[in-house]
Design a protein around this motif. Structure first.
Motif, PDB file in Angstrom:
ATOM      1  N   HIS A 291       0.856  -1.178   0.000  1.00  0.00           N
ATOM      2  CA  HIS A 291       0.000   0.000   0.000  1.00  0.00           C
ATOM      3  C   HIS A 291       0.900   1.239   0.000  1.00  0.00           C
ATOM      4  O   HIS A 291       1.688   1.423   0.935  1.00  0.00           O
ATOM      5  N   ILE A 292       0.806   2.047  -1.031  1.00  0.00           N
ATOM      6  CA  ILE A 292       1.568   3.287  -1.126  1.00  0.00           C
ATOM      7  C   ILE A 292       0.593   4.452  -1.000  1.00  0.00           C
ATOM      8  O   ILE A 292      -0.438   4.481  -1.671  1.00  0.00           O
ATOM      9  N   TYR A 293       0.946   5.410  -0.147  1.00  0.00           N
ATOM     10  CA  TYR A 293       0.075   6.554   0.111  1.00  0.00           C
ATOM     11  C   TYR A 293       0.770   7.829  -0.352  1.00  0.00           C
ATOM     12  O   TYR A 293       1.789   8.231   0.209  1.00  0.00           O
ATOM     13  N   GLU A 294       0.213   8.427  -1.387  1.00  0.00           N
ATOM     14  CA  GLU A 294       0.809   9.619  -1.971  1.00  0.00           C
ATOM     15  C   GLU A 294       0.870  10.778  -0.989  1.00  0.00           C
ATOM     16  O   GLU A 294       1.774  11.611  -1.045  1.00  0.00           O
ATOM     17  N   GLU A 295      -0.106  10.856  -0.107  1.00  0.00           N
ATOM     18  CA  GLU A 295      -0.197  11.983   0.813  1.00  0.00           C
ATOM     19  C   GLU A 295       0.647  11.797   2.064  1.00  0.00           C
ATOM     20  O   GLU A 295       0.634  12.649   2.961  1.00  0.00           O
ATOM     21  N   MET A 296       1.410  10.701   2.173  1.00  0.00           N
ATOM     22  CA  MET A 296       2.086  10.372   3.420  1.00  0.00           C
ATOM     23  C   MET A 296       3.601  10.378   3.248  1.00  0.00           C
ATOM     24  O   MET A 296       4.132   9.952   2.218  1.00  0.00           O
ATOM     25  N   ALA A 297       4.299  10.872   4.268  1.00  0.00           N
ATOM     26  CA  ALA A 297       5.758  10.773   4.342  1.00  0.00           C
ATOM     27  C   ALA A 297       6.086   9.614   5.274  1.00  0.00           C
ATOM     28  O   ALA A 297       5.496   8.553   5.183  1.00  0.00           O
ATOM     29  N   ASN A 298       7.032   9.798   6.186  1.00  0.00           N
ATOM     30  CA  ASN A 298       7.364   8.764   7.159  1.00  0.00           C
ATOM     31  C   ASN A 298       6.455   8.954   8.367  1.00  0.00           C
ATOM     32  O   ASN A 298       6.856   9.460   9.402  1.00  0.00           O
ATOM     33  N   GLY A 299       5.209   8.560   8.208  1.00  0.00           N
ATOM     34  CA  GLY A 299       4.245   8.777   9.274  1.00  0.00           C
ATOM     35  C   GLY A 299       2.987   8.007   8.996  1.00  0.00           C
ATOM     36  O   GLY A 299       3.031   6.808   8.749  1.00  0.00           O
ATOM     37  N   VAL A 300       1.867   8.706   9.011  1.00  0.00           N
ATOM     38  CA  VAL A 300       0.595   8.027   8.853  1.00  0.00           C
ATOM     39  C   VAL A 300      -0.389   8.920   8.133  1.00  0.00           C
ATOM     40  O   VAL A 300      -0.229  10.144   8.083  1.00  0.00           O
ATOM     41  N   CYS A 301      -1.388   8.307   7.556  1.00  0.00           N
ATOM     42  CA  CYS A 301      -2.530   9.037   7.022  1.00  0.00           C
ATOM     43  C   CYS A 301      -3.780   8.236   7.371  1.00  0.00           C
ATOM     44  O   CYS A 301      -3.699   7.065   7.760  1.00  0.00           O
ATOM     45  N   ASP A 302      -4.922   8.861   7.242  1.00  0.00           N
ATOM     46  CA  ASP A 302      -6.167   8.195   7.619  1.00  0.00           C
ATOM     47  C   ASP A 302      -6.385   6.913   6.817  1.00  0.00           C
ATOM     48  O   ASP A 302      -6.862   5.913   7.356  1.00  0.00           O
ATOM     49  N   ARG A 303      -6.039   6.948   5.544  1.00  0.00           N
ATOM     50  CA  ARG A 303      -6.256   5.753   4.719  1.00  0.00           C
ATOM     51  C   ARG A 303      -5.401   4.590   5.193  1.00  0.00           C
ATOM     52  O   ARG A 303      -5.833   3.426   5.154  1.00  0.00           O
ATOM     53  N   GLU A 304      -4.193   4.873   5.637  1.00  0.00           N
ATOM     54  CA  GLU A 304      -3.343   3.790   6.120  1.00  0.00           C
ATOM     55  C   GLU A 304      -3.934   3.151   7.368  1.00  0.00           C
ATOM     56  O   GLU A 304      -3.960   1.918   7.492  1.00  0.00           O
ATOM     57  N   VAL A 305      -4.391   3.962   8.307  1.00  0.00           N
ATOM     58  CA  VAL A 305      -4.987   3.416   9.526  1.00  0.00           C
ATOM     59  C   VAL A 305      -6.172   2.531   9.181  1.00  0.00           C
ATOM     60  O   VAL A 305      -6.348   1.440   9.729  1.00  0.00           O
ATOM     61  N   GLY A 306      -7.002   3.001   8.244  1.00  0.00           N
ATOM     62  CA  GLY A 306      -8.139   2.188   7.828  1.00  0.00           C
ATOM     63  C   GLY A 306      -7.715   0.885   7.173  1.00  0.00           C
ATOM     64  O   GLY A 306      -8.333  -0.166   7.400  1.00  0.00           O
TER      65      GLY A 306
END
Length: 317
Positions: A291-306
């Motif tokens: 899973h690659i998240y364009e909006e995320m750096a070395n951290g988290v985004c809402d989509r990743e948590v989901g």
């Protein structure tokens, strides 16, 4: 011991002066972009720990100490050194200490559901404490039957100085790691410690297919290494902003599910490295997802948590 004082320390940046450039590069190569790890000392005031999974995964100061604005200074220990004015420093390596504090969060409620075990492994220089405050967030996301075991790594003398670390990190380049002769120092010992934590829960009735190893950054490499050496096939491995810690075999007979979650803007472990790791896993016969998240750096985004919650939920159905 030789101490270097970092003249300026920002909780959301690396020291801008006070260290020579080579030393600064070494720290930058292995440290979370939001926190400079200096395990032997603490800042003066600690911010209340985050109460949500997103806060800890974001790499914010919820996962570490916060400095007061009026005195943002910190001491950094270079290593176990014997220094003399007219001679070079002689570095001696110390053996790893005992594992740190172990945290356990029991299930909220089973309600007819069978218990599942999640062993959550922190990253380089961190501890299990912040994660122990955030784990209940997943229990509230439709999985009250999760039990969390969150260990803390021992303090070991790594190539980057003494700190809490599961193993010595020599490189984050997957190609360079593939060329190594074997696992890094400390990995085998940490693997055995993790498997020893899992075994009592399996013996009391938790099915191995309901055991998941989750790791952030360095912890993800350990999670994978432990799952590969487990005497029984586990439910899966979740690697968050992580990398493969040791050379991968050309083929592995057991197809354990491995899920990678990574930010496209990760400057610590680049997304390209995650894609190489994903390819290595699939080539070796694993059931790997990325899973690659364009909006995320070395951290988290809402989509990743989901996606993390959804991955665990589907595996437990």
């Amino acid at each position: 011991l030789e101490f270097d004082r970092v003249a300026t320390f920002s909780c959301r940046g690396l020291p801008s002066r006070g260290l020579s450039q080579p030393a600064l590069c070494k720290i930058a190569a292995c440290t979370h972009p939001y926190v400079v790890q200096a395990p032997a000392q603490q800042c003066w005031r600690v911010r209340p720990l985050a109460l949500s999974l997103a806060a800890a995964l974001s790499g914010s100061i919820a996962a570490g100490p916060k400095c007061r604005p009026s005195g943002r200074h910190r001491w950094v220990v270079r290593g176990q050194q014997r220094c003399h004015r007219r001679s070079k420093c002689v570095t001696t390596r110390m053996a790893a200490g005992p594992p740190g504090r172990l945290f356990e969060i029991p299930p909220n409620s089973l309600l007819g559901e069978k218990e599942a075990l999640v062993v959550w492994l922190h990253g380089f220089g961190d501890t299990g404490q912040a994660w122990s405050e955030t784990a209940p967030a997943l229990q509230r996301m439709g999985m009250p039957n999760l039990r969390f075991v969150i260990p803390t790594a021992p303090v070991r003398d790594t190539s980057r100085g003494p700190t809490t670390s599961w193993y010595d990190v020599l490189s984050l380049d997957p190609d360079a790691i593939q060329q190594q002769l074997g696992p890094p120092d400390g990995l085998e010992e940490s693997v055995q410690y993790i498997l020893d934590l899992v075994e009592p829960h399996v013996r009391r009735g938790v099915h191995p297919s309901r055991v998941f190893l989750v790791g952030f950054s360095q912890g993800g490499g350990l999670a994978l290494a432990a799952a590969l050496r487990a005497p029984r096939l586990l439910g899966g491995v979740l690697m968050l902003s992580s990398w493969i810690a040791e050379p991968m075999p050309a083929h592995f007979p057991t197809a354990i599910p491995v899920h990678l979650f990574h930010g496209a803007g990760d400057a610590v472990v680049p997304a390209d490295a995650a894609q190489v790791c994903h390819a290595l896993l699939n080539r070796a016969g694993f059931r790997a997802s990325l899973h690659i998240y364009e909006e995320m750096a070395n951290g988290v985004c809402d989509r990743e948590v989901g996606d993390i919650a959804q991955t665990l939920y589907e595996a437990l159905r």
